[in-house]
Design a protein around this motif. Structure first.
Motif, PDB file in Angstrom:
ATOM      1  N   LYS A 409     -36.146-114.852 -67.421  1.00 21.93           N
ATOM      2  CA  LYS A 409     -35.183-113.763 -67.201  1.00 21.93           C
ATOM      3  C   LYS A 409     -34.635-113.199 -68.512  1.00 21.93           C
ATOM      4  O   LYS A 409     -34.545-111.989 -68.693  1.00 21.93           O
ATOM      5  N   VAL A 410     -34.248-114.089 -69.411  1.00 20.66           N
ATOM      6  CA  VAL A 410     -33.589-113.626 -70.629  1.00 20.66           C
ATOM      7  C   VAL A 410     -34.522-112.731 -71.444  1.00 20.66           C
ATOM      8  O   VAL A 410     -34.096-111.712 -72.000  1.00 20.66           O
ATOM      9  N   LEU A 411     -35.814-113.085 -71.496  1.00 20.17           N
ATOM     10  CA  LEU A 411     -36.737-112.260 -72.262  1.00 20.17           C
ATOM     11  C   LEU A 411     -36.916-110.895 -71.597  1.00 20.17           C
ATOM     12  O   LEU A 411     -36.950-109.862 -72.275  1.00 20.17           O
ATOM     13  N   LEU A 412     -37.019-110.887 -70.272  1.00 19.08           N
ATOM     14  CA  LEU A 412     -37.175-109.617 -69.561  1.00 19.08           C
ATOM     15  C   LEU A 412     -35.967-108.707 -69.794  1.00 19.08           C
ATOM     16  O   LEU A 412     -36.110-107.499 -69.988  1.00 19.08           O
ATOM     17  N   CYS A 416     -36.546-105.125 -71.683  1.00 17.48           N
ATOM     18  CA  CYS A 416     -36.728-103.999 -70.765  1.00 17.48           C
ATOM     19  C   CYS A 416     -35.421-103.584 -70.117  1.00 17.48           C
ATOM     20  O   CYS A 416     -34.755-104.397 -69.454  1.00 17.48           O
ATOM     21  N   GLU A 417     -35.058-102.335 -70.304  1.00 18.42           N
ATOM     22  CA  GLU A 417     -33.821-101.786 -69.735  1.00 18.42           C
ATOM     23  C   GLU A 417     -33.819-101.889 -68.216  1.00 18.42           C
ATOM     24  O   GLU A 417     -32.785-102.147 -67.586  1.00 18.42           O
ATOM     25  N   HIS A 418     -34.975-101.695 -67.592  1.00 21.99           N
ATOM     26  CA  HIS A 418     -35.082-101.756 -66.133  1.00 21.99           C
ATOM     27  C   HIS A 418     -34.640-103.123 -65.621  1.00 21.99           C
ATOM     28  O   HIS A 418     -33.842-103.217 -64.666  1.00 21.99           O
ATOM     29  N   PHE A 419     -35.121-104.187 -66.240  1.00 26.11           N
ATOM     30  CA  PHE A 419     -34.764-105.535 -65.792  1.00 26.11           C
ATOM     31  C   PHE A 419     -33.311-105.872 -66.138  1.00 26.11           C
ATOM     32  O   PHE A 419     -32.667-106.640 -65.424  1.00 26.11           O
ATOM     33  N   ARG A 420     -32.807-105.311 -67.203  1.00 28.44           N
ATOM     34  CA  ARG A 420     -31.427-105.571 -67.586  1.00 28.44           C
ATOM     35  C   ARG A 420     -30.468-105.122 -66.488  1.00 28.44           C
ATOM     36  O   ARG A 420     -29.423-105.725 -66.258  1.00 28.44           O
ATOM     37  N   SER A 421     -30.865-104.071 -65.764  1.00 26.67           N
ATOM     38  CA  SER A 421     -29.980-103.507 -64.743  1.00 26.67           C
ATOM     39  C   SER A 421     -30.194-104.109 -63.351  1.00 26.67           C
ATOM     40  O   SER A 421     -29.310-104.032 -62.510  1.00 26.67           O
ATOM     41  N   ILE A 422     -31.362-104.730 -63.103  1.00 23.98           N
ATOM     42  CA  ILE A 422     -31.629-105.205 -61.736  1.00 23.98           C
ATOM     43  C   ILE A 422     -31.621-106.722 -61.573  1.00 23.98           C
ATOM     44  O   ILE A 422     -31.438-107.219 -60.461  1.00 23.98           O
ATOM     45  N   LEU A 423     -31.822-107.489 -62.665  1.00 23.36           N
ATOM     46  CA  LEU A 423     -31.932-108.937 -62.526  1.00 23.36           C
ATOM     47  C   LEU A 423     -30.570-109.603 -62.369  1.00 23.36           C
ATOM     48  O   LEU A 423     -29.609-109.269 -63.074  1.00 23.36           O
ATOM     49  N   THR A 467     -44.166 -94.817 -66.875  1.00 20.31           N
ATOM     50  CA  THR A 467     -43.413 -93.571 -66.648  1.00 20.31           C
ATOM     51  C   THR A 467     -42.186 -93.840 -65.798  1.00 20.31           C
ATOM     52  O   THR A 467     -41.084 -93.358 -66.093  1.00 20.31           O
ATOM     53  N   LEU A 468     -42.359 -94.627 -64.722  1.00 17.75           N
ATOM     54  CA  LEU A 468     -41.255 -94.943 -63.811  1.00 17.75           C
ATOM     55  C   LEU A 468     -40.151 -95.732 -64.519  1.00 17.75           C
ATOM     56  O   LEU A 468     -38.965 -95.474 -64.336  1.00 17.75           O
ATOM     57  N   TYR A 469     -40.555 -96.684 -65.376  1.00 17.49           N
ATOM     58  CA  TYR A 469     -39.589 -97.539 -66.066  1.00 17.49           C
ATOM     59  C   TYR A 469     -39.119 -96.951 -67.402  1.00 17.49           C
ATOM     60  O   TYR A 469     -38.378 -97.584 -68.127  1.00 17.49           O
ATOM     61  N   ARG A 470     -39.606 -95.770 -67.731  1.00 21.78           N
ATOM     62  CA  ARG A 470     -39.249 -95.082 -68.984  1.00 21.78           C
ATOM     63  C   ARG A 470     -39.594 -95.931 -70.220  1.00 21.78           C
ATOM     64  O   ARG A 470     -38.825 -96.013 -71.173  1.00 21.78           O
ATOM     65  N   GLU A 471     -40.764 -96.545 -70.198  1.00 28.73           N
ATOM     66  CA  GLU A 471     -41.247 -97.347 -71.328  1.00 28.73           C
ATOM     67  C   GLU A 471     -42.213 -96.482 -72.148  1.00 28.73           C
ATOM     68  O   GLU A 471     -43.422 -96.471 -71.930  1.00 28.73           O
ATOM     69  N   ASN A 472     -41.660 -95.742 -73.111  1.00 29.07           N
ATOM     70  CA  ASN A 472     -42.464 -94.751 -73.838  1.00 29.07           C
ATOM     71  C   ASN A 472     -43.554 -95.380 -74.702  1.00 29.07           C
ATOM     72  O   ASN A 472     -44.663 -94.851 -74.797  1.00 29.07           O
TER      73      ASN A 472
END
Length: 550
Positions: A409-412, A416-423, A467-472
């Motif tokens: 979890k901590v690495l995700l 990744c901003e997406h995981f920071r908001s949902i985990l 694209t969905l996760y905004r990972e440029n």
């Protein structure tokens, strides 16, 4: 399957040390000159370059960044301060600890190397000022070349027979030495005793790669154009003529083709494009162009290496041999191979192009500085990579297509901003149905490694996720993977994906590939099933670039 236990009588730690040692050893045994070295000395080698008119000289570095030489010492090319040959390795104290980044050599021979700091050192034969020190006296010890290179970081070096060329980190090219055919690009045929920048039409260009034939020079600029100058008696400049060229000239026949690398043989030239194709031109008396005959070519000619994408080309100005490595790891060779003429690319049993020159080129030299990186300890990045999908340390599982992927979890959250908001802290298992198992596993592995391992078709799905996760950055990597895997059959599908995900650079690449292979692409099922609006836009754009002209 569980790992087998180590053999009886060998501790796990000893076995691990043996494996590490094997990983770090440089496989140099195929070059005859290394028979002069003991097995203990060979185990310590981290970089090596075999050179000279008969492959009778070698420079190598050890794990402690010490530099050693041995061999015939023609023209003082070992840099030991004298012209005595030696069958015992002799240390070059002036270069120890310098960390060599790249090295090249001429026919005299003379040696040019650059350190990781970007400093340039030369020594050896100097009858034509190829050492760049303003004299024509042979150099018996390595001396730094500083004239016109002060505050410049050199990142690549190349030598012709008796001239030298370097590339700086800001994309500038400097040359010096023998210039009887215009190979230093100065506009005259007077020898050039010190480094001078090659200007003319390279003045405002950023060069990314350089190479030298015996008496010619090549440069690839950042937009994929190739500029050439020097001797052209065998058509090795690719200009459609045999006249020498005293200043850089763009190869017009490669218009619309983006070259990534150039490699020069004695009097022939190879280039590798961003689509993984090879073009060749110049002398062909041994079949070194790979065209199936022995006729010289003054225009770029396509070289067919199976159907696989080529990722590396190799040639050496002292030989008439060519080699290439494909994306699947297969190594091909053609040209002069131990006295025989091989006119088509021939599949070898080698794992690297270096071995082609050790076993089949005449002389048995190296086409580049051969290097291996030591790995005494795991870096942070290597440690993280090792822990991906490790159920022993993971605290979270993703369930995708009925399969588990173990993560932390901590690495995700860090990556990744997406995981920071949902985990949440109490999450143990998360089911994922939006993406396939290969795609989602590749995404999670990317968070651990910064790299992706996927075929181009699956990379489309990963591009959707990015694209969905905004990972440029991930989007850029997906586009690179798709570019590397493009072929006539999947070109339309990849173009469609690029349009869908607004990947403009990828869209332009796929469109250009389709235009370059228009006849075959229009006969594929993908073209027949093409979306109406995409087909309409494709035809319109293709028309604008003249694809349908008679």
């Amino acid at each position: 399957m569980e790992d087998e236990p180590p053999p009886q009588g060998v501790s796990a730690k000893a076995l691990e040390a043996t494996l590490l040692s094997a990983l770090k050893m440089l496989d140099v045994g195929k070059w005859p000159i290394f028979s002069l070295c003991s097995s203990e000395e060979i185990k310590l080698i981290r970089q090596a370059c075999v050179f000279g008119s008969a492959g009778n000289e070698v420079l190598y570095t050890t794990e402690n960044d010490e530099v050693f030489v041995l061999g015939m010492n023609c023209s003082g090319c070992l840099g030991t301060g004298d012209m005595q040959s030696t069958i015992e390795p002799r240390r070059l104290d002036s270069l120890c600890g310098k960390k060599i980044a790249c090295l090249s050599y001429g026919s005299g021979p003379h040696v040019v190397l650059a350190t990781e700091e970007g400093e340039v050192y030369t020594w050896g034969h100097n009858a034509y000022s190829q050492l760049g020190n303003g004299t024509t006296n042979h150099g018996f010890v390595p001396c730094q070349v500083s004239t016109n290179l002060v505050n410049k970081k050199v990142i690549e070096v190349a030598c012709g027979s008796h001239h030298s060329m370097v590339l700086t980190s800001d994309g500038e090219v400097y040359t010096w030495g023998y210039n009887n055919s215009g190979q230093v690009g100065s506009g005259s045929t007077a020898n050039q005793p010190i480094p001078r920048r090659v200007t003319s039409c390279l003045q405002n260009k950023i060069v990314v790669n350089i190479a030298c034939g015996q008496m010619c020079s090549m440069a690839v600029v950042e937009n994929g154009e190739v500029y050439v100058w020097g001797y052209n008696g065998n058509g090795q400049l690719g200009l459609g003529s045999s006249g020498n060229q005293p200043t850089p000239c763009r190869i017009a026949a490669l218009q619309g083709i983006r070259v990534q690398r150039v490699a020069c043989g004695y009097a022939h030239t190879l280039v590798l494009t961003d689509e993984g194709q090879i073009y060749a031109w110049g002398a062909n008396s041994y079949g070194q162009l790979g065209t199936g005959n022995k006729s010289n070519q003054s225009y770029p000619t396509t070289v067919i290496v199976d159907k696989d994408r080529v990722i590396e080309i190799a040639a050496c100005h002292s030989a008439h041999t060519s080699a290439a490595k494909t994306q699947s790891g297969q190594v091909y060779m053609w040209g002069q191979c131990r006295g025989q003429s091989v006119t088509f690319p021939h599949l070898t049993h080698f794992a690297c192009t270096d071995d082609v020159f050790a076993c089949f080129a005449t002389p048995a030299v190296m086409w580049r500085l051969l290097s291996v990186e030591p790995d005494d300890h795991l870096t942070v990045a290597q440690s993280l990579k090792k822990e991906f999908d490790n159920p022993e340390t993971a605290d979270l599982k993703f369930l995708v297509d009925g399969k588990y992927i173990h993560v932390h979890k901590v690495l995700l959250k860090i990556r990744c901003e997406h995981f920071r908001s949902i985990l949440n802290n109490d999450d143990e298992i998360i089911e994922m149905s939006e993406f396939s198992y290969p795609v989602y596993r590749a995404f999670l592995e990317y968070l651990y490694t910064d790299n992706i391992r996927l075929p181009p078709e699956d990379a489309i799905g990963l591009l959707d996720l990015a694209t969905l996760y905004r990972e440029n950055r991930l989007k850029k990597l997906c586009q690179q993977t798709i570019k590397q895997g493009i072929c006539e059959e999947n070109a339309i599908a990849l173009l469609s994906a690029a349009v869908k995900y607004e990947a403009q650079d990828l869209e332009e690449f796929c469109f250009r590939f389709c235009i370059n292979h228009l006849t075959v692409v229009t006969q594929t099922q993908g073209f027949a099933d093409m979306d109406h609006d995409l087909l309409k836009n494709f035809i319109s754009k293709a028309s604008r670039v003249g694809a349908f002209r008679n």
